[in-house]
Enzyme design. Structure first.
Site, short mmCIF file in Angstrom:
data_model
loop_
_atom_site.label_atom_id
_atom_site.label_comp_id
_atom_site.label_asym_id
_atom_site.label_seq_id
_atom_site.Cartn_x
_atom_site.Cartn_y
_atom_site.Cartn_z
N ASP A 1 0.84 -1.19 0.00
CA ASP A 1 0.00 0.00 0.00
C ASP A 1 0.88 1.25 0.00
N THR B 1 -5.64 13.89 -13.70
CA THR B 1 -6.80 13.84 -14.59
C THR B 1 -7.27 15.24 -15.01
N ASP B 2 -7.97 15.30 -16.15
CA ASP B 2 -8.56 16.58 -16.57
C ASP B 2 -9.75 16.97 -15.69
N GLU B 3 -10.27 16.03 -14.89
CA GLU B 3 -11.46 16.33 -14.08
C GLU B 3 -11.19 17.39 -13.02
N TYR C 1 -14.04 12.26 -6.28
CA TYR C 1 -12.84 11.77 -6.99
C TYR C 1 -11.98 12.94 -7.46
N SER C 2 -12.61 13.88 -8.19
CA SER C 2 -11.78 14.96 -8.76
C SER C 2 -11.24 15.88 -7.66
N SER D 1 -10.27 14.83 -4.77
CA SER D 1 -9.10 14.15 -4.19
C SER D 1 -7.90 14.25 -5.13
N LYS D 2 -8.14 14.16 -6.44
CA LYS D 2 -7.02 14.29 -7.38
C LYS D 2 -6.51 15.73 -7.40
N ASN E 1 -10.23 11.07 -20.72
CA ASN E 1 -10.72 9.68 -20.55
C ASN E 1 -9.94 8.68 -21.40
N LEU F 1 -17.51 3.37 -18.47
CA LEU F 1 -18.52 3.32 -19.54
C LEU F 1 -18.27 2.24 -20.61
N ARG G 1 -17.16 13.61 -23.43
CA ARG G 1 -15.83 13.26 -22.94
C ARG G 1 -14.87 13.23 -24.12
N ARG H 1 -25.99 10.71 -12.86
CA ARG H 1 -24.94 10.73 -11.83
C ARG H 1 -25.06 12.07 -11.10
N GLY I 1 -24.22 15.52 -9.66
CA GLY I 1 -23.11 16.45 -9.94
C GLY I 1 -22.36 16.14 -11.22
P1 NAD Z 1 -7.30 1.75 -11.97
O1 NAD Z 1 -8.37 1.93 -10.96
O2 NAD Z 1 -7.53 0.84 -13.13
O3 NAD Z 1 -5.96 1.23 -11.26
C1 NAD Z 1 -5.49 1.77 -10.06
C2 NAD Z 1 -4.40 0.85 -9.55
O4 NAD Z 1 -3.90 1.40 -8.31
C3 NAD Z 1 -4.89 -0.57 -9.23
O5 NAD Z 1 -3.96 -1.52 -9.72
C4 NAD Z 1 -4.94 -0.61 -7.72
O6 NAD Z 1 -4.74 -1.90 -7.18
C5 NAD Z 1 -3.82 0.35 -7.35
N1 NAD Z 1 -4.01 0.98 -6.02
C6 NAD Z 1 -5.13 1.58 -5.53
N2 NAD Z 1 -4.94 1.99 -4.28
C7 NAD Z 1 -3.65 1.67 -3.96
C8 NAD Z 1 -2.86 1.83 -2.79
N3 NAD Z 1 -3.36 2.43 -1.71
N4 NAD Z 1 -1.60 1.37 -2.80
C9 NAD Z 1 -1.08 0.75 -3.90
N5 NAD Z 1 -1.79 0.57 -5.03
C10 NAD Z 1 -3.07 1.01 -5.07
O7 NAD Z 1 -6.92 3.23 -12.44
P2 NAD Z 1 -6.51 3.78 -13.88
O8 NAD Z 1 -7.73 4.07 -14.63
O9 NAD Z 1 -5.47 2.90 -14.44
O10 NAD Z 1 -5.87 5.18 -13.46
C11 NAD Z 1 -4.49 5.27 -13.10
C12 NAD Z 1 -4.17 6.72 -12.78
O11 NAD Z 1 -4.45 7.55 -13.91
C13 NAD Z 1 -5.00 7.30 -11.62
O12 NAD Z 1 -4.19 8.14 -10.86
C14 NAD Z 1 -6.10 8.10 -12.33
O13 NAD Z 1 -6.54 9.15 -11.51
C15 NAD Z 1 -5.35 8.59 -13.54
N6 NAD Z 1 -6.18 8.86 -14.72
C16 NAD Z 1 -7.05 7.91 -15.18
C17 NAD Z 1 -7.78 8.17 -16.35
C18 NAD Z 1 -8.75 7.15 -16.92
O14 NAD Z 1 -9.48 7.48 -17.87
N7 NAD Z 1 -8.79 5.93 -16.44
C19 NAD Z 1 -7.63 9.40 -17.02
C20 NAD Z 1 -6.73 10.34 -16.49
C21 NAD Z 1 -6.01 10.05 -15.35
O1 DAU Z 2 -11.54 12.43 -17.58
C1 DAU Z 2 -10.65 11.53 -16.99
C2 DAU Z 2 -11.41 10.61 -16.07
O2 DAU Z 2 -12.18 9.74 -16.90
C3 DAU Z 2 -10.50 9.80 -15.15
O3 DAU Z 2 -9.82 10.67 -14.30
C4 DAU Z 2 -11.31 8.79 -14.33
O4 DAU Z 2 -10.44 7.98 -13.57
C5 DAU Z 2 -12.10 7.92 -15.29
O5 DAU Z 2 -12.91 7.04 -14.57
C6 DAU Z 2 -12.96 8.77 -16.24
O6 DAU Z 2 -14.05 9.41 -15.52
P1 DAU Z 2 -15.53 9.50 -16.13
O7 DAU Z 2 -16.49 9.68 -15.03
O8 DAU Z 2 -15.59 10.46 -17.26
O9 DAU Z 2 -15.63 8.00 -16.76
P2 DAU Z 2 -16.82 6.93 -16.78
O10 DAU Z 2 -16.40 5.84 -17.71
O11 DAU Z 2 -17.26 6.55 -15.41
O12 DAU Z 2 -18.01 7.73 -17.47
C7 DAU Z 2 -17.88 8.28 -18.77
C8 DAU Z 2 -19.18 9.00 -19.10
O13 DAU Z 2 -20.23 8.03 -19.23
C9 DAU Z 2 -19.65 9.95 -18.00
O14 DAU Z 2 -20.28 11.07 -18.59
C10 DAU Z 2 -20.67 9.14 -17.21
C11 DAU Z 2 -21.28 8.25 -18.29
N1 DAU Z 2 -21.75 6.92 -17.82
C12 DAU Z 2 -20.87 6.15 -17.11
C13 DAU Z 2 -21.27 4.91 -16.64
C14 DAU Z 2 -20.31 4.06 -15.83
C15 DAU Z 2 -23.02 6.48 -18.12
O15 DAU Z 2 -23.81 7.17 -18.80
N2 DAU Z 2 -23.41 5.25 -17.65
C16 DAU Z 2 -22.59 4.45 -16.92
O16 DAU Z 2 -23.03 3.35 -16.49
#
Ligand code: NAD
Ligand code: DAU
Length: 355
Positions: free
Chosen positions: A63, A133-135, A158-159, A161-162, A187, A198, A222, A289, A291
């Protein structure tokens, strides 16, 4: 073997992390790549099966909040670079359980920086790369783009915290001269993404003939980027980015959710041999969702002009690759959706279908 660099990648068993680990292990045999991940529901070592026995790869289950473990690793391994991806990453989960996000995304990030500072003494030849993230920029109306100068305005737990972790990274750069940099990406989609987001969720639901829960009216936008393009951007910034800087990363590829879902349905029909307009019938508009951010769109000109990175894959191509990956990796999908997944899904979507 004496390695040229020793790089700690956190969250390397997750979606984006696994693509970054694979890229670095294969592209840089002269580097030692150390993956620290505590394997939450989103972390899966199956994502790394093809590199797990590489000489230059190590994995430790742990961790990022465990200060004694993290400090010991820094002392033992003498990392000279960190690519920090570990996080709680799903917006809907953050609405149900914000504390986990505060714990990992904020405290975990500060903990890692403290451990790095203990042995780096803010030496500028080291590098702490914080993946964000862009969020953090909040939500856009119909026009405009997020640039690196856009003020932070996070809207979800989430955003928030980031954003908080980004502020801590900047505070460490500013206060201690800590050798860090940040990227804020749009995304991602592609193989290995947990089917709560999604695109993989909807692929999974279509496979199982389950409704596709489109939040609100589906007119949310997105900017989508193929995950391997993100990994290449991370490689570029890690090696060529300027310490202290921020770079936005995006796909220049905006889609309204409902249009994306219709395209995905068409591809799924074709790839599964179903008649046209089969998957479409599963589309169900559900309660929004809370907000919900209206639109994200990234201006990625800084990384393009200064570092020469730009996305390489067209969305239709990337989506097809993604669909094929999920259809060909039935066991992966089966395993990650067994266990607690059904409870998660029921809890998350209970009530949404009733509006
Ligand atoms: P993910 O949820 O798929 O993976 C997160 C990983 O972190 C997992 O392997 C999990 O086991 C590990 N983890 C979580 N808590 C932990 C802890 N306390 N200690 C050690 N490991 C831990 O996430 P992702 O989508 O691959 O995103 C990775 C990074 O990129 C994140 O910081 C996210 O905010 C950022 N990001 C994601 C997206 C997206 O669209 N997915 C876009 C922009 C930025
Ligand atoms: O923009 C970067 C972010 O993109 C990352 O920082 C996050 O980690 C990542 O999860 C993602 O966030 P979003 O909230 O944009 O992704 P998600 O796939 O959850 O949702 C994409 C869009 O689809 C959003 O407008 C919500 C909508 N949605 C999502 C789900 C899961 C639906 O309409 N139905 C659904 O069931």
């Amino acid at each position: 073997m004496k390695y040229k660099r020793k790089i700690l990648i956190t969250g390397g068993a997750g979606f984006i992390g696994s693509h970054v680990v694979r890229l670095f292990v294969n592209k840089y045999p002269e580097y030692l790549i150390f993956n620290l991940d505590n394997l939450t529901y989103a972390g899966n070592l199956e994502n790394l099966q093809d590199v797990e026995s590489a000489d230059n790869y190590r994995f430790e289950k742990g961790d990022i909040n465990d200060l004694s473990l993290v400090s010991e690793l820094f002392h033992q391994m003498q990392f000279d670079g960190v690519i920090h991806l570990a996080a709680e990453s799903h917006v809907d989960r953050s609405i149900h359980n914000p504390m986990a996000f505060i714990h990992t995304n904020i405290l975990g990030t500060v903990n890692l920086m403290n451990a790095a500072r203990e042995i780096w003494n803010d030496d500028l030849s080291k590098r702490f790369y914080h993946v964000s993230t862009d969020e953090v920029y909040g939500s856009l109306d119909e026009t405009g783009f997020f640039t690196e100068e856009t003020p932070y305005d996070p809207q979800s737990p989430y955003s928030a915290s980031k954003a908080s972790s980004d502020h801590f990274v900047r505070a460490y750069i500013n206060t201690y001269g800590f050798p860090a940099l940040i990227t804020n990406c749009s995304n991602n989609y592609g193989p290995n993404q947990f089917p709560e987001k999604l695109i993989p969720l909807f692929i999974h639901n279509i496979k199982h003939n389950k409704p596709l829960p489109v939040y609100g009216d589906g007119n949310y936008t997105r900017d989508w980027l193929y995950v391997e393009d993100h990994a290449l951007a991370i490689d570029t910034v890690f090696h060529h980015g300027k310490t202290g800087e921020t770079y936005n990363i995006g796909g220049n590829n905006e889609w309204k959710n409902i249009d994306l879902v219709r395209l995905l349905c068409q591809i799924m029909d074709k790839e599964t041999g179903m008649p046209e307009n089969t998957a479409n019938k599963l589309i169900t508009f559900v309660k929004d969702r809370p907000g919900h951010d209206k639109r994200y769109a990234i201006d990625a000109s800084k990384i393009k002009n200064e570092l020469g990175w730009q996305p390489s894959l067209h969305f239709e191509q990337g989506l097809l690759l993604t669909v094929r990956w999920y259809l060909n990796n039935h066991e992966w999908l089966q395993r990650v959706t067994s266990g607690e997944y059904q409870q998660y899904y029921d809890k998350q979507y209970r009530g949404r279908f009733e509006s």
